[in-house]
Design a protein around this motif. Structure first.
Motif, PDB file in Angstrom:
ATOM      1  N   ALA A  73      40.572  10.632 108.627  1.00  0.00           N
ATOM      2  CA  ALA A  73      41.467   9.915 107.720  1.00  0.00           C
ATOM      3  C   ALA A  73      40.943   9.952 106.290  1.00  0.00           C
ATOM      4  N   ALA A  74      39.623   9.912 106.130  1.00  0.00           N
ATOM      5  CA  ALA A  74      39.030   9.985 104.791  1.00  0.00           C
ATOM      6  C   ALA A  74      39.307  11.340 104.154  1.00  0.00           C
ATOM      7  N   VAL A  75      39.178  12.406 104.944  1.00  0.00           N
ATOM      8  CA  VAL A  75      39.414  13.764 104.434  1.00  0.00           C
ATOM      9  C   VAL A  75      40.882  13.945 104.057  1.00  0.00           C
ATOM     10  N   ILE A  76      41.773  13.587 104.986  1.00  0.00           N
ATOM     11  CA  ILE A  76      43.205  13.784 104.729  1.00  0.00           C
ATOM     12  C   ILE A  76      43.689  12.840 103.629  1.00  0.00           C
ATOM     13  N   GLY A  77      43.185  11.606 103.624  1.00  0.00           N
ATOM     14  CA  GLY A  77      43.561  10.660 102.578  1.00  0.00           C
ATOM     15  C   GLY A  77      43.177  11.159 101.199  1.00  0.00           C
ATOM     16  N   HIS A  78      42.004  11.758 101.111  1.00  0.00           N
ATOM     17  CA  HIS A  78      41.538  12.344  99.850  1.00  0.00           C
ATOM     18  C   HIS A  78      42.511  13.418  99.371  1.00  0.00           C
ATOM     19  N   GLU A  79      42.932  14.277 100.282  1.00  0.00           N
ATOM     20  CA  GLU A  79      43.830  15.372  99.906  1.00  0.00           C
ATOM     21  C   GLU A  79      45.223  14.857  99.560  1.00  0.00           C
ATOM     22  N   ILE A  80      45.714  13.864 100.300  1.00  0.00           N
ATOM     23  CA  ILE A  80      47.011  13.267  99.978  1.00  0.00           C
ATOM     24  C   ILE A  80      46.980  12.649  98.582  1.00  0.00           C
ATOM     25  N   ALA A  81      45.844  12.036  98.233  1.00  0.00           N
ATOM     26  CA  ALA A  81      45.706  11.413  96.918  1.00  0.00           C
ATOM     27  C   ALA A  81      45.870  12.439  95.804  1.00  0.00           C
ATOM     28  N   HIS A  82      45.349  13.652  95.995  1.00  0.00           N
ATOM     29  CA  HIS A  82      45.538  14.713  94.994  1.00  0.00           C
ATOM     30  C   HIS A  82      47.031  14.964  94.764  1.00  0.00           C
ATOM     31  N   ALA A  83      47.803  14.978  95.851  1.00  0.00           N
ATOM     32  CA  ALA A  83      49.242  15.231  95.738  1.00  0.00           C
ATOM     33  C   ALA A  83      49.957  14.059  95.069  1.00  0.00           C
ATOM     34  N   LEU A  84      49.585  12.835  95.432  1.00  0.00           N
ATOM     35  CA  LEU A  84      50.211  11.656  94.837  1.00  0.00           C
ATOM     36  C   LEU A  84      49.960  11.592  93.337  1.00  0.00           C
ATOM     37  N   ARG A  85      48.745  11.907  92.925  1.00  0.00           N
ATOM     38  CA  ARG A  85      48.394  11.882  91.512  1.00  0.00           C
ATOM     39  C   ARG A  85      48.873  13.133  90.779  1.00  0.00           C
ATOM     40  N   GLU A  86      49.427  14.092  91.526  1.00  0.00           N
ATOM     41  CA  GLU A  86      49.925  15.350  90.960  1.00  0.00           C
ATOM     42  C   GLU A  86      48.857  16.040  90.116  1.00  0.00           C
ATOM     43  N   HIS A  87      47.684  16.171  90.698  1.00  0.00           N
ATOM     44  CA  HIS A  87      46.582  16.800  89.992  1.00  0.00           C
ATOM     45  C   HIS A  87      46.846  18.275  89.710  1.00  0.00           C
ATOM     46  N   SER A  88      47.533  18.956  90.615  1.00  0.00           N
ATOM     47  CA  SER A  88      47.871  20.364  90.364  1.00  0.00           C
ATOM     48  C   SER A  88      48.802  20.481  89.160  1.00  0.00           C
ATOM     49  N   ARG A  89      49.779  19.608  89.097  1.00  0.00           N
ATOM     50  CA  ARG A  89      50.708  19.599  87.957  1.00  0.00           C
ATOM     51  C   ARG A  89      49.961  19.323  86.661  1.00  0.00           C
ATOM     52  N   GLU A  90      48.994  18.422  86.734  1.00  0.00           N
ATOM     53  CA  GLU A  90      48.198  18.099  85.548  1.00  0.00           C
ATOM     54  C   GLU A  90      47.346  19.287  85.117  1.00  0.00           C
TER      55      GLU A  90
END
Length: 282
Positions: free
Chosen positions: A137-154
């Motif tokens: 859950a820590a690993v997947i939660g970390h990756e989901i957070a990247h998507a929520l924060r739209e880090h790729s878009r940034e």
């Protein structure tokens, strides 16, 4: 004249930066929010991510590596489902994303969540780190957070800003522009651009809050990075090439624990109460 030209470029590019600053998420208990430079639309980035994700799944399917481990696939889907149910705390619109979750049979120690909710977990990260469900859950939660924060878009926006600034300086200096739009390259960039340390820290903290709200012990997040650091002491796994694991990262997670532990404890208490109520009704 050159100094005046560069000054004008700086002023104009400054206005360009200000026009695209906003935050993609609410802060939650950990205040995971800040102003971000966003110069490309979510739709463009998500479309590119969907294309890239489809290609990755096609390759995995062709090599018989897509969801072939039934046990891991079941675990990843169950954990992801509980985490996704909590994303509305940070951004309600994410609850309506077209989430996809897949497991790739590979020795790579890796996982990701592309923009728009496209999750992939490699079997290598589960087996080599011997992950419990809380750690998963820590690993997947970390990756989901990247998507929520739209880090790729940034990250793509930062590239666009650099391109535009260079083009502007060149135009004012009398040179031809070689700038090109990055929007059409999103399917390549969502995979190729590494996240900054600031983004990694945000994903750590937000991911830990997500897992706590989903009923997973947030202390497991610290244990994951201890395992990752130990694994990386030999040949560094792919996951660590863009996910730095060091003492400062672990210390930051420990510092955030007091904010998220009450969320986890409240979830566990609620679950026990519900179980008792169901038992009495039988």
């Amino acid at each position: 004249m050159k100094r005046v030209t560069l000054l004008l470029a700086a002023i104009l590019s400054g206005a360009f930066f200000l026009s695209g600053c906003q935050s993609t998420t609410a802060g939650g208990a950990t205040n995971s929010s800040r102003s971000q430079l966003l110069l490309i639309s979510s739709a463009d980035v998500n479309e590119g991510a969907a294309t890239a994700y489809k290609k990755e799944l096609t390759k995995a399917r062709a090599s018989n590596a897509l969801n072939t481990n039934a046990s891991y696939t079941r675990r990843v889907n169950n954990v992801s489902k509980r985490l996704i149910a909590q994303v509305g705390v940070f951004r309600p619109d994410a609850l309506k994303w077209n989430w996809e979750v897949n497991v790739l049979n590979s020795n790579e120690v890796n996982a990701y969540c592309m923009p728009g909710g496209k999750i992939a977990v490699y079997t290598g990260i589960i087996s080599k780190l011997n992950l419990t469900d809380d750690e998963l859950a820590a690993v997947i939660g970390h990756e989901i957070a990247h998507a929520l924060r739209e880090h790729s878009r940034e990250q793509i926006s930062q590239q666009i800003a650099t391109e535009q600034t260079i083009s502007l300086v060149g135009a004012l200096a009398g040179f031809g522009s070689t700038s090109q739009s990055l929007a059409g390259q999103a399917s390549q960039l969502v995979i190729g651009l590494p996240f900054s340390r600031k983004m990694e820290t945000e994903a750590d903290v937000m991911g830990m809050e997500l897992m706590a709200r989903a009923g997973y012990n947030p202390e497991a997040a610290i244990n994951v990075w201890k395992k990752m650091a130990k694994l990386g002491s030999g040949s560094s796994p792919e996951f660590l090439s863009t996910h730095p694991s060091d003492s400062s990262r672990i210390a930051n997670l420990q510092a955030q624990l007091p904010k998220v532990m009450p969320l986890y404890q409240a979830t566990k208490t609620k679950g026990k109460t519900a179980a008792v109520t169901r038992k009495k009704k039988k």
